[in-house]
Design a protein around this motif. Structure first.
Motif, PDB file in Angstrom:
ATOM      1  N   UNK A  32       0.542  -1.147   0.220  1.00 44.34           N
ATOM      2  CA  UNK A  32      -0.261   0.093  -0.123  1.00 44.34           C
ATOM      3  C   UNK A  32       0.293   1.137   0.065  1.00 44.34           C
ATOM      4  N   UNK A  33       1.770   0.907   1.140  1.00 48.06           N
ATOM      5  CA  UNK A  33       2.622   2.334   0.821  1.00 48.06           C
ATOM      6  C   UNK A  33       3.253   2.620  -0.248  1.00 48.06           C
ATOM      7  N   UNK A  34       3.452   1.677  -1.700  1.00 52.61           N
ATOM      8  CA  UNK A  34       4.218   1.699  -2.964  1.00 52.61           C
ATOM      9  C   UNK A  34       3.413   2.088  -3.741  1.00 52.61           C
ATOM     10  N   UNK A  35       1.606   2.368  -3.414  1.00 50.46           N
ATOM     11  CA  UNK A  35       0.837   2.495  -4.168  1.00 50.46           C
ATOM     12  C   UNK A  35      -0.102   1.560  -4.803  1.00 50.46           C
ATOM     13  N   UNK A  36      -0.490   0.604  -3.902  1.00 45.32           N
ATOM     14  CA  UNK A  36      -1.697   0.166  -4.644  1.00 45.32           C
ATOM     15  C   UNK A  36      -2.246   0.885  -3.467  1.00 45.32           C
ATOM     16  N   UNK A  37      -3.320   0.742  -5.018  1.00 40.74           N
ATOM     17  CA  UNK A  37      -4.442   1.048  -3.884  1.00 40.74           C
ATOM     18  C   UNK A  37      -6.028   0.711  -3.632  1.00 40.74           C
ATOM     19  N   UNK A  38      -5.621  -0.395  -2.530  1.00 39.07           N
ATOM     20  CA  UNK A  38      -6.698  -1.219  -2.061  1.00 39.07           C
ATOM     21  C   UNK A  38      -6.680  -0.915  -0.784  1.00 39.07           C
ATOM     22  N   UNK A  39      -7.641  -1.135   0.383  1.00 40.38           N
ATOM     23  CA  UNK A  39      -7.582  -1.410   1.464  1.00 40.38           C
ATOM     24  C   UNK A  39      -6.691  -2.723   1.880  1.00 40.38           C
ATOM     25  N   UNK A  40      -6.645  -2.290   3.457  1.00 39.20           N
ATOM     26  CA  UNK A  40      -5.790  -3.553   3.999  1.00 39.20           C
ATOM     27  C   UNK A  40      -6.878  -4.977   4.244  1.00 39.20           C
ATOM     28  N   UNK A  41      -8.098  -4.455   4.582  1.00 33.02           N
ATOM     29  CA  UNK A  41      -8.237  -6.048   5.125  1.00 33.02           C
ATOM     30  C   UNK A  41      -9.397  -6.741   3.808  1.00 33.02           C
ATOM     31  N   UNK A  71      -2.736  -6.733 -11.414  1.00 28.73           N
ATOM     32  CA  UNK A  71      -1.369  -6.028 -11.756  1.00 28.73           C
ATOM     33  C   UNK A  71      -0.854  -6.287 -13.148  1.00 28.73           C
ATOM     34  N   UNK A  72      -0.749  -5.614 -12.717  1.00 30.10           N
ATOM     35  CA  UNK A  72      -0.047  -5.640 -14.741  1.00 30.10           C
ATOM     36  C   UNK A  72       1.677  -5.819 -14.638  1.00 30.10           C
ATOM     37  N   UNK A  73       2.453  -5.012 -13.936  1.00 25.91           N
ATOM     38  CA  UNK A  73       4.109  -4.939 -13.992  1.00 25.91           C
ATOM     39  C   UNK A  73       4.228  -5.088 -12.094  1.00 25.91           C
ATOM     40  N   UNK A  74       4.080  -6.080 -11.979  1.00 28.87           N
ATOM     41  CA  UNK A  74       3.829  -6.518  -9.970  1.00 28.87           C
ATOM     42  C   UNK A  74       4.989  -6.379  -8.936  1.00 28.87           C
ATOM     43  N   UNK A  75       6.296  -6.247 -10.463  1.00 28.67           N
ATOM     44  CA  UNK A  75       7.526  -6.401  -9.881  1.00 28.67           C
ATOM     45  C   UNK A  75       7.810  -5.572  -8.318  1.00 28.67           C
ATOM     46  N   UNK A  76       7.471  -4.341  -8.163  1.00 29.40           N
ATOM     47  CA  UNK A  76       7.325  -2.908  -7.814  1.00 29.40           C
ATOM     48  C   UNK A  76       7.096  -3.300  -6.131  1.00 29.40           C
TER      49      UNK A  76
END
Lengths: 221, 221
Positions: A32-41, A71-76
């Motif tokens: 999430x810190x890396x920018x993933x736009x989803x909630x934890x739960x 996610x298209x480019x999951x590396x990060x």
């Protein structure tokens, strides 16, 4: 007379289950810190279901999670998750009274060994991270003995130690892999009440909540 | 006018060669701390010869070292070496002026990208460990583009950015993978004097010793 003390590692010498849950939580928060736009739960629920299906030793949990999330480019995200997961796993600490208890047992002349399930290098890594590796004269790992932790495993331990079962005491948190099979070959057994099997009934000779309780048990034997 | 800045990672944004040497040293010392009865210099010479033969990405360096040393139960030594190696590799830090320079470039409106050779997750892991991942809008990794860092790699980068070569500047320490091929497709190039190729001659447009020198170069363009 008991001379050899055998210890399980996970949930016996350190709170393994707790650290695993924390490692997963830190990994998802790092995504999430890396920018993933989803909630934890919701992503945590997905991850738990992947772990349940594929087992906890499957190496692709976060890869699967990323592909489920499209996610298209999951590396990060994978790199961030794995880094946070490893950082947590490498900062494990023993139950607080473990180091002084091990030292006291060595001072009293007991010979300390590890009896653990799993991969040799992974289990050694835990002992090194816990800073307790040098207390043990030897480590019996199921992978190296080519036996899961059942009666045959404990028989191989006895023959490697060239010891009688009555001279050995097995200390662990699990009834199925620590207490029952060690008891089956005639060892004395101590059940530590921690981990996921803490509420299961036990046939162990002794039941303890804290590892330091071994000292009076051995004194009174 | 230069709008896109492309950066190599290893020995450009952090002293990769130095950290690798330190990681090997810490790993061998950890084996000695675990009880290995050998001196540093001879086992270091053996390790270097294994790395030379098998390549630096071969995952079994310490396994091979243990078998050369005739160690019967190598688990604890391998685990100790790998733990110390990883601890060093995860404590990498950027060249000191890298973070403020990247921030200043972003503030000035430049669009920052990574152009790096290798495995996507490993290279992302470095950006995360260096705490600089968020400065970059995108990362071009040879593994994901299915091209090693030659002219074809840089052509794919241009088409992904939908940019003209003259709008791009490549910053890196290596003549063979950073400067020559980026120059071949028409990008501007900046050679950072660090790493193993620091003394090789260069055809780069600019040569710098410290990453912060990019700021006046861009101002004067």
């Amino acid at each position: 007379m008991v001379k050899y003390l055998l210890f399980d590692i996970d949930d016996t010498l350190f709170p393994s289950t707790e650290f695993s849950a924390l490692a997963r939580k830190n990994a998802l928060n790092a995504m999430i810190s890396m920018g993933l736009d989803d909630d934890f739960d919701p992503i945590n629920a997905r991850l738990l279901s992947i772990i349940e299906k594929k087992g906890s030793n499957y190496p692709g949990h976060f890869n699967d999670l990323c592909s489920q999330l499209g996610i298209q480019e999951p590396g990060k995200y994978i790199a961030a998750a794995v880094a946070a997961y490893h950082d947590t796993k490498t900062s494990i600490a023993p139950f607080p009274k473990v180091p002084p208890t091990l030292l006291r047992l060595r001072e009293s002349g007991y010979r300390l060994y590890i009896a653990t399930q799993g991969n040799s290098i992974k289990q050694w890594d835990k002992l090194i991270r816990l800073r307790i590796a040098l207390y043990f004269e030897g480590v019996f790992v199921s992978e190296e003995l080519r036996e899961d932790k059942g009666p045959a495993f404990y028989k191989k331990v006895l023959s490697a130690l060239d010891a009688k079962a009555g001279d050995c005491m097995m200390v662990g948190d699990r009834e199925d892999t620590d207490i029952a099979p060690a008891r089956a070959v005639g060892m004395k057994t101590v059940r530590v009440l921690s981990g996921r099997q803490a509420t299961l009934p036990t046939k162990a000779d002794f039941v303890i909540k804290d590892i330091s309780e071994i000292i009076p048990i051995l004194r009174d034997l």
